[in-house]
Write an enzyme that holds these catalytic residues in place. Structure first.
Site, PDB file in Angstrom:
ATOM      1  N   ASP A  35     -27.296  17.346   8.073  1.00 18.37           N
ATOM      2  CA  ASP A  35     -26.733  16.553   9.171  1.00 18.37           C
ATOM      3  C   ASP A  35     -26.982  15.063   8.962  1.00 18.37           C
ATOM      4  O   ASP A  35     -27.844  14.664   8.204  1.00 18.37           O
ATOM      5  CB  ASP A  35     -27.407  16.961  10.479  1.00 18.37           C
ATOM      6  CG  ASP A  35     -26.544  17.916  11.269  1.00 18.37           C
ATOM      7  OD1 ASP A  35     -25.538  18.393  10.733  1.00 18.37           O
ATOM      8  OD2 ASP A  35     -26.892  18.170  12.438  1.00 18.37           O
ATOM      9  N   LYS A  56     -21.279  13.183  10.910  1.00 18.77           N
ATOM     10  CA  LYS A  56     -20.252  12.230  11.362  1.00 18.77           C
ATOM     11  C   LYS A  56     -20.383  10.875  10.706  1.00 18.77           C
ATOM     12  O   LYS A  56     -19.430  10.237  10.368  1.00 18.77           O
ATOM     13  CB  LYS A  56     -20.419  11.962  12.864  1.00 18.77           C
ATOM     14  CG  LYS A  56     -20.027  13.081  13.737  1.00 18.77           C
ATOM     15  CD  LYS A  56     -20.229  12.697  15.184  1.00 18.77           C
ATOM     16  CE  LYS A  56     -20.828  13.884  15.874  1.00 18.77           C
ATOM     17  NZ  LYS A  56     -21.260  13.819  17.179  1.00 18.77           N
ATOM     18  N   MET A 168     -29.552  10.272  23.271  1.00 20.24           N
ATOM     19  CA  MET A 168     -28.143   9.866  23.274  1.00 20.24           C
ATOM     20  C   MET A 168     -27.812   8.972  24.465  1.00 20.24           C
ATOM     21  O   MET A 168     -26.765   9.115  25.087  1.00 20.24           O
ATOM     22  CB  MET A 168     -27.233  11.113  23.268  1.00 20.24           C
ATOM     23  CG  MET A 168     -27.310  11.871  21.958  1.00 20.24           C
ATOM     24  SD  MET A 168     -26.383  13.406  21.966  1.00 20.24           S
ATOM     25  CE  MET A 168     -27.681  14.584  22.360  1.00 20.24           C
TER      26      MET A 168
END
Ligand code: SAH
Length: 255
Positions: A35, A56, A168
């Site tokens: 990741d 990402k 987050m």
């Protein structure tokens, strides 16, 4: 059924925070799916493995979750030992639960190997004890970001008397502050915002609930960062240089 997929927590960044169990699994892994938030230095423990990046950041678009799951399944069915490396702990905002359940449903044995979640590491790195007699009798880990846009019970969190550790949260600082203020938490409540915890360029911005959105902006706070909200966020255990603490000093460093 012998384990063929390990879901491994790589910790917050510093490779020294890996568990021995994680290192041993990495040494045995033949395929490693990595990741975004995993520090590439961790890959030194699996020099012989085929490494596939599935995050990402770092250029490519997010690799869709079902594609990652099918990749794990495909390699496991080829008889290979697969390691799925995730930042922090796999089961704290890391989809470890979903992936483990899915693999088990498809007949693949998996094992979850804990990592140190960034919320814990960030607090310690900033000199903050998350619980403290007389100040915080509990800790609540929450994410400020939800895929469906649903909101947490911020009022209950504001009144719960526990230290809040928010993952987050960088893009939602003002919303988080407003919700907690509306829920009755004092504007003077201490806040610490810890960017890139445990990495060499870690930064810490100290603030209050009322000022945190503005201070973060002045500090140019970037993701990944953890917010610690509550009385303990004003604590300062030893080990951090004072210039790292002050928001304005941080902003000067940026300039
Ligand atoms: N499973 C991870 C969390 C993944 S969600 C864990 O247990 O830590 C991603 C969020 O984690 C980021 O938005 C940020 O809030 C936090 N995060 C991950 N690594 C971090 C780090 N080194 N420093 C600060 N926050 C971090």
């Amino acid at each position: 059924m012998e384990t063929s997929v390990w879901l491994i927590g790589a910790g917050p960044g510093d490779p020294e925070l890996l568990t021995l169990r994680a290192v041993k699994a990495l040494q045995r892994a033949q395929v490693v799916l990595v990741d975004d938030l995993v520090n590439p230095e961790v890959l030194e423990f699996c020099p012989g493995a085929r490494v596939i990046r599935v995050g990402k950041r770092g250029g490519c678009r997010s690799t869709p979750q079902d594609f990652i799951q099918r990749l794990m399944l495909r390699y496991a069915r080829q008889g290979l030992r697969v390691a799925r490396l995730k930042g922090g702990d796999p089961c704290i905002f890391g989809r470890g639960g979903e992936e483990a359940e899915w693999l088990t449903r498809h007949g693949v044995a998996c094992e979850v190997i804990n990592g140190i979640t960034s919320g814990l590491a960030a607090a310690t790195a900033a000199g903050i004890p998350l619980t403290l007699r007389g100040a915080a009798r509990g800790v609540t880990l929450v994410t400020a970001h939800t895929e469906d846009g649903s909101e947490l019970a911020w009022q209950a969190l504001a009144q719960g008397g526990t230290t809040l550790v928010v993952y987050m949260g960088v893009a939602r600082l003002a919303a988080v502050a407003d919700a907690l203020l509306a829920g009755g938490l004092s504007g003077d409540t201490a806040v610490a915002m810890i960017e890139r915890a445990s990495l060499p360029d870690q930064r810490v911005c100290r603030s209050t609930l009322a000022a945190m959105a503005a201070d973060a902006q002045a500090f140019a706070l970037q993701s990944p960062a953890i917010l610690v909200i509550g009385e303990v966020a004003a604590c300062q255990m030893s080990g951090i240089a004072p210039q790292d603490i002050d928001a304005r000093a941080g902003a000067r460093k940026q300039a």
